[in-house]
Design an enzyme around this catalytic site. Structure first.
Site, mmCIF file in Angstrom:
data_model
loop_
_atom_site.group_PDB
_atom_site.id
_atom_site.type_symbol
_atom_site.label_atom_id
_atom_site.label_comp_id
_atom_site.label_asym_id
_atom_site.label_seq_id
_atom_site.Cartn_x
_atom_site.Cartn_y
_atom_site.Cartn_z
ATOM 1 N N THR A 122 -22.901 -3.917 9.867
ATOM 2 C CA THR A 122 -23.094 -3.140 11.128
ATOM 3 C C THR A 122 -24.396 -3.345 11.346
ATOM 4 O O THR A 122 -25.474 -2.747 10.637
ATOM 5 C CB THR A 122 -22.583 -1.570 11.118
ATOM 6 O OG1 THR A 122 -21.095 -1.597 10.984
ATOM 7 C CG2 THR A 122 -22.941 -1.132 12.370
ATOM 8 N N LYS B 220 -18.775 -2.764 17.780
ATOM 9 C CA LYS B 220 -18.850 -1.807 16.707
ATOM 10 C C LYS B 220 -19.644 -0.509 16.909
ATOM 11 O O LYS B 220 -19.643 0.456 16.684
ATOM 12 C CB LYS B 220 -19.409 -2.433 15.475
ATOM 13 C CG LYS B 220 -19.467 -1.558 14.056
ATOM 14 C CD LYS B 220 -18.174 -0.862 13.748
ATOM 15 C CE LYS B 220 -18.469 0.194 12.444
ATOM 16 N NZ LYS B 220 -18.602 -0.637 11.449
ATOM 17 N N LYS C 52 -27.553 5.659 10.980
ATOM 18 C CA LYS C 52 -27.982 4.411 11.219
ATOM 19 C C LYS C 52 -27.269 3.669 12.367
ATOM 20 O O LYS C 52 -28.033 2.917 13.021
ATOM 21 C CB LYS C 52 -27.594 3.541 9.577
ATOM 22 C CG LYS C 52 -28.279 2.057 9.797
ATOM 23 C CD LYS C 52 -27.423 1.061 8.975
ATOM 24 C CE LYS C 52 -26.111 1.160 9.143
ATOM 25 N NZ LYS C 52 -25.477 -0.142 9.419
#
Length: 202
Positions: free
Chosen positions: A7, A82, A160
């Site tokens: 990601t 995502k 994150k």
């Protein structure tokens, strides 16, 4: 064919894609959703950003690891999808945590509350599959909250991902006030030394 399941920012995916193409290879960004349980069960969802020929090459391998492979568009769109998914998931979990805490404070049995929410408009993954209340998690056979928030999707990883999503939104001039607040909430979790715990610990 290079398949990147990490990601990262969509801009990074596109940059790496261009470098791979320049060297005569193919590239796909294919981050996953489904968490630790999805990985164990082979029921992950892959969000694929690539051309159709790369997707066709990768499908036999991705289908062995997941239940769904969704072609999101060209390079970087898998990563973008995502980030959008996890931006929504972070806000969703924050809402479920608040509702479960409030209900318990008001004298509602958390198991009853979860049952009602999961039969009503509040039903979502964070309530039905990964409920943050330890009592609900134990009774319903869920994992992380029943095990002191161990073994799930780490809060530091959620921080994150939300950070990347908020940065992407800023780059595009899109306001994400709820996402920005969720980012600060998970920053507090990290600051309290709980970053390794499942993000339901919020």
């Amino acid at each position: 064919l290079f398949v990147d399941c990490s990601t990262v920012a969509p801009s990074i995916s596109r940059m790496v894609h261009n470098q791979v193409i320049e060297n005569g290879h193919s590239m796909m960004d294919a981050p996953v959703s489904g968490g630790v349980k999805g990985a164990i069960d082979g029921s992950l969802t892959f969000m694929a950003g690539s051309d159709s020929s790369s997707l066709e090459m990768a499908m036999p391998y991705l289908n062995r690891m997941g239940k769904a492979v969704i072609h999101c568009g060209g390079s970087g769109t898998g990563s973008a999808t995502k980030l959008c998914n996890n931006l929504a998931l972070a806000a969703q979990m924050a809402g479920i945590c608040e509702a479960m805490n409030l209900g318990e404070a008001l004298g509602v049995d958390p198991i009853v509350l979860a049952d009602v929410m999961n039969a009503s408009t509040a039903k979502c993954w964070s309530c039905d599959v990964n409920n943050p209340n330890p009592e609900v998690a134990k009774v319903k056979g869920m994992t992380a909250a029943a095990k002191n928030y161990e073994g799930g999707f780490a809060s530091k990883l959620m921080l994150k991902d939300i950070g990347l999503a908020v940065e992407a939104a800023q780059d595009e001039g899109i306001a994400v006030p709820v996402g920005a607040l969720a980012k600060e909430l998970y920053r507090l979790v990290e600051n309290r030394g709980l970053g390794e715990k499942d993000f339901g610990i919020l």
